[in-house]
Design a protein around this motif. Structure first.
Motif, PDB file in Angstrom:
ATOM      1  N   MET A  63     -10.830 -16.662  31.874  1.00 51.44           N
ATOM      2  CA  MET A  63     -10.771 -15.387  31.612  1.00 51.44           C
ATOM      3  C   MET A  63     -12.204 -14.826  32.170  1.00 51.44           C
ATOM      4  O   MET A  63     -12.505 -13.760  32.453  1.00 51.44           O
ATOM      5  N   GLY A  66      -9.723  -1.481  35.137  1.00 51.38           N
ATOM      6  CA  GLY A  66      -9.842  -0.787  34.413  1.00 51.38           C
ATOM      7  C   GLY A  66      -8.534   0.175  35.374  1.00 51.38           C
ATOM      8  O   GLY A  66      -9.322   1.721  35.087  1.00 51.38           O
ATOM      9  N   LYS A 116      -4.393   0.803  32.489  1.00 54.19           N
ATOM     10  CA  LYS A 116      -2.504   0.632  32.252  1.00 54.19           C
ATOM     11  C   LYS A 116      -2.823   0.505  30.893  1.00 54.19           C
ATOM     12  O   LYS A 116      -2.009   1.240  30.105  1.00 54.19           O
ATOM     13  N   LEU A 132      -3.999 -12.907  25.501  1.00 55.10           N
ATOM     14  CA  LEU A 132      -4.683 -14.352  25.519  1.00 55.10           C
ATOM     15  C   LEU A 132      -6.231 -14.424  25.258  1.00 55.10           C
ATOM     16  O   LEU A 132      -6.297 -15.499  24.608  1.00 55.10           O
ATOM     17  N   ARG A 133      -6.429 -12.397  24.916  1.00 53.96           N
ATOM     18  CA  ARG A 133      -7.964 -12.965  23.567  1.00 53.96           C
ATOM     19  C   ARG A 133      -7.360 -13.250  22.824  1.00 53.96           C
ATOM     20  O   ARG A 133      -8.563 -14.321  21.825  1.00 53.96           O
ATOM     21  N   THR A 172      -0.526  -9.226  28.428  1.00 53.90           N
ATOM     22  CA  THR A 172      -0.774 -10.776  28.179  1.00 53.90           C
ATOM     23  C   THR A 172      -2.441 -10.670  28.505  1.00 53.90           C
ATOM     24  O   THR A 172      -2.869 -11.852  27.891  1.00 53.90           O
ATOM     25  N   ARG A 198       1.930 -10.680  37.539  1.00 45.88           N
ATOM     26  CA  ARG A 198       0.346 -10.673  38.569  1.00 45.88           C
ATOM     27  C   ARG A 198       0.359 -11.391  39.852  1.00 45.88           C
ATOM     28  O   ARG A 198      -0.118 -11.272  40.429  1.00 45.88           O
ATOM     29  N   GLY A 238     -13.143 -14.662  36.042  1.00 46.72           N
ATOM     30  CA  GLY A 238     -12.199 -13.401  35.939  1.00 46.72           C
ATOM     31  C   GLY A 238     -11.258 -13.579  37.652  1.00 46.72           C
ATOM     32  O   GLY A 238     -10.485 -13.192  37.731  1.00 46.72           O
ATOM     33  N   GLU A 239     -10.255 -14.657  36.677  1.00 47.37           N
ATOM     34  CA  GLU A 239      -9.464 -15.616  37.870  1.00 47.37           C
ATOM     35  C   GLU A 239      -8.264 -15.958  36.828  1.00 47.37           C
ATOM     36  O   GLU A 239      -8.474 -15.420  35.636  1.00 47.37           O
ATOM     37  N   LEU A 240      -6.733 -16.089  37.718  1.00 53.35           N
ATOM     38  CA  LEU A 240      -5.812 -15.925  36.742  1.00 53.35           C
ATOM     39  C   LEU A 240      -5.388 -17.202  36.452  1.00 53.35           C
ATOM     40  O   LEU A 240      -5.958 -18.315  36.801  1.00 53.35           O
ATOM     41  N   ARG A 242     -16.523  -6.924  26.253  1.00 52.94           N
ATOM     42  CA  ARG A 242     -15.615  -8.311  27.044  1.00 52.94           C
ATOM     43  C   ARG A 242     -16.731  -9.006  27.985  1.00 52.94           C
ATOM     44  O   ARG A 242     -16.822  -8.293  29.021  1.00 52.94           O
ATOM     45  N   GLN A 290       5.892 -14.712  38.751  1.00 47.76           N
ATOM     46  CA  GLN A 290       6.036 -13.890  37.860  1.00 47.76           C
ATOM     47  C   GLN A 290       6.996 -13.514  37.394  1.00 47.76           C
ATOM     48  O   GLN A 290       7.584 -12.820  36.565  1.00 47.76           O
ATOM     49  N   VAL A 313       1.449 -17.357  30.820  1.00 48.38           N
ATOM     50  CA  VAL A 313       1.815 -16.393  30.953  1.00 48.38           C
ATOM     51  C   VAL A 313       2.986 -16.070  30.887  1.00 48.38           C
ATOM     52  O   VAL A 313       3.553 -15.314  29.974  1.00 48.38           O
TER      53      VAL A 313
END
Ligand code: ADP
Ligand code: ZN
Length: 217
Positions: free
Chosen positions: A54, A11, A14, A36-37, A32, A88, A57-59, A161, A92, A65
């Protein structure tokens, strides 16, 4: 030409700034989250695997990625790359440094977009987008002129989303503070960090990013 990372919590804006840099500087946004979406909506096996992660809300795993970024980096970009939502994790970040070496590129700047948590919650929980053209709206701060109809393209396919709800957002923020915020110190130590106020007007944020970019060149 410059390669930059936009770093900041969910939020922070970016994506908005990345889109702007794409049109103004012929840079290429590598998000990313978007990739991913897309994988999810294309119904690929990988997309299927990451969907639930996703939505909570987790990575997703570093391996997935990093693979996505590797594929796109080899394609090159005339004006440079904007990494949005990547890296992230520290793993990475290290992987990105190696990949950039491999393709003979360097990272010019890391721009941290600072926004306080209360503002993030407001921004995200009211957010919806046009499924046809990607225009972004907000229930309170930027509603469509006609309810349910996109101002830009007239489409009625508004989308929210799956992870823009209060529960998933709490997890996304926690993931950010635990795993991503250490990157601020990491890039500061590397000497390439610039911080901008993500709560300023969109044009002001864009100008701060532009000056960070120009002084990096
Ligand atoms: P946000 O608006 O929260 O910054 P993004 O659109 O960048 O969201 O990402 C949405 C979700 O995609 C994340 O919550 C996470 O599950 C996954 N994701 C995106 N980028 C990464 C990454 N670099 N590493 C791990 N997971 C990621
Ligand atoms: Zn639209």
């Amino acid at each position: 030409m410059a390669n930059i990372i936009l770093l900041g919590p969910p939020g922070a804006g970016k994506g908005t700034q990345a889109k702007r840099l794409e049109s103004e500087r012929r840079m290429v946004q590598l998000s990313t989250g978007d990739m991913l979406r897309e994988a999810k909506s294309s119904g690929s096996e990988m997309g299927h695997k990451v969907a639930a992660v996703m939505a909570r809300g987790e990575l997703v795993t570093d391996e997935i990625v990093i693979g996505l970024i590797r594929e796109r980096l080899t394609e090159g970009a005339e004006g440079g790359f904007i990494f949005d939502g990547f890296p992230r994790t520290l793993a990475q970040a290290d992987a990105l440094a190696d990949l950039m070496d491999e393709v003979g590129q360097r990272l010019d700047a890391v721009i941290e977009m600072q926004v306080d948590d209360a503002a993030l919650v407001v921004r995200i929980t009211g957010r919806f987008t046009c499924g046809n053209c990607g225009a972004v709206y907000h229930d309170e701060t930027k509603p469509t002129l006609t309810p349910g109809v996109c101002d830009v393209c007239g489409s009625g396919q508004m989308q929210r989303r799956a992870d823009d709800n209060a529960d998933a957002l709490r997890t996304r923020l926690m993931e950010y503070y635990k795993k991503t915020s250490p990157l601020i110190g990491y890039y500061y130590a590397k000497g390439c960090l610039t911080s901008v106020d993500g709560l300023a007007e969109m044009d002001v944020v864009a100008a701060s990013i532009a000056s960070a970019l120009d002084s990096a060149n």
